[in-house]
Design a protein around this motif. Structure first.
Motif, mmCIF file in Angstrom:
data_model
loop_
_atom_site.group_PDB
_atom_site.id
_atom_site.type_symbol
_atom_site.label_atom_id
_atom_site.label_comp_id
_atom_site.label_asym_id
_atom_site.label_seq_id
_atom_site.Cartn_x
_atom_site.Cartn_y
_atom_site.Cartn_z
ATOM 1 N N LEU A 12 0.827 -1.211 0.000
ATOM 2 C CA LEU A 12 0.000 0.000 0.000
ATOM 3 C C LEU A 12 0.862 1.262 0.000
ATOM 4 O O LEU A 12 0.551 2.237 -0.690
ATOM 5 N N ALA A 13 1.939 1.249 0.761
ATOM 6 C CA ALA A 13 2.838 2.412 0.788
ATOM 7 C C ALA A 13 3.482 2.638 -0.573
ATOM 8 O O ALA A 13 3.564 3.780 -1.051
ATOM 9 N N THR A 16 0.927 4.063 -2.924
ATOM 10 C CA THR A 16 0.664 5.456 -2.586
ATOM 11 C C THR A 16 1.781 6.361 -3.096
ATOM 12 O O THR A 16 1.521 7.444 -3.623
ATOM 13 N N THR A 19 1.341 7.152 -6.770
ATOM 14 C CA THR A 19 0.148 7.854 -7.243
ATOM 15 C C THR A 19 0.433 9.100 -8.072
ATOM 16 O O THR A 19 -0.367 9.436 -8.940
ATOM 17 N N TYR A 68 -7.418 15.832 -5.165
ATOM 18 C CA TYR A 68 -6.319 15.345 -4.318
ATOM 19 C C TYR A 68 -5.250 16.416 -4.115
ATOM 20 O O TYR A 68 -4.092 16.113 -3.864
ATOM 21 N N TYR A 84 -0.838 14.657 -3.724
ATOM 22 C CA TYR A 84 -1.348 13.365 -4.181
ATOM 23 C C TYR A 84 -0.936 12.259 -3.216
ATOM 24 O O TYR A 84 -1.742 11.423 -2.818
ATOM 25 N N ILE A 85 0.344 12.263 -2.840
ATOM 26 C CA ILE A 85 0.846 11.243 -1.920
ATOM 27 C C ILE A 85 0.179 11.380 -0.553
ATOM 28 O O ILE A 85 -0.257 10.384 0.034
ATOM 29 N N SER A 87 -2.746 12.682 0.110
ATOM 30 C CA SER A 87 -4.137 12.256 -0.023
ATOM 31 C C SER A 87 -4.239 10.735 -0.020
ATOM 32 O O SER A 87 -5.171 10.170 0.561
ATOM 33 N N GLY A 88 -3.298 10.078 -0.673
ATOM 34 C CA GLY A 88 -3.286 8.614 -0.684
ATOM 35 C C GLY A 88 -3.128 8.045 0.711
ATOM 36 O O GLY A 88 -3.859 7.133 1.116
ATOM 37 N N PHE A 89 -2.179 8.591 1.463
ATOM 38 C CA PHE A 89 -1.970 8.105 2.831
ATOM 39 C C PHE A 89 -3.172 8.411 3.718
ATOM 40 O O PHE A 89 -3.554 7.604 4.558
ATOM 41 N N ILE A 92 -5.838 5.829 2.882
ATOM 42 C CA ILE A 92 -5.503 4.529 3.489
ATOM 43 C C ILE A 92 -5.766 4.566 4.989
ATOM 44 O O ILE A 92 -6.330 3.625 5.559
#
Length: 111
Positions: A12-13, A16, A19, A68, A84-85, A87-89, A92
């Motif tokens: 997942l990391a 992310t 992304t 994002y 973006y990064i 927002s991904g974290f 999650i």
């Protein structure tokens, strides 16, 4: 933490951190919006009209972090990549927290 859980979190990391490709590739190839992520106005330009239901419901939900991007549309590319990064974290974290709370509730009710 089990070995498979550790692999899941690492995967997942990595996803992310990858992304920002969603920003970089369309810019490089002048591709525009991602397929299927069009707003009502873009859809109207593409096919000549926007369905009435889409127009009616398009303002129903406003994203907590639109596009994002934490810095608005005038933000630099590097800030947009970091957004973006982030927002991904955050996504999650939110999904993980909800999942954890639901699992705790289910286990508690089974006892």
């Amino acid at each position: 933490m089990t070995k498979s859980q550790k692999k899941l979190w690492i995967g997942l990391a990595i996803m992310t951190l990858l992304t920002p490709i969603g920003i970089l590739l369309p810019k490089k190839f002048n591709a525009g919006d991602a397929w299927g992520e069009w707003g009502a106005d873009t859809l109207a330009k593409l096919i000549g009209y926007a369905p009435k239901g889409l127009m009616r419901l398009s303002d129903l939900w406003k994203a907590p972090i639109p596009d994002y991007n934490l810095g608005g549309e005038t933000a630099s590319l590097s800030f947009r990549l970091i957004s973006y990064i982030t927002s991904g974290f955050l996504g999650i974290l939110a999904v993980g927290l909800v999942t954890y709370l639901l699992l705790r509730l289910i286990v508690k009710n089974e006892k």
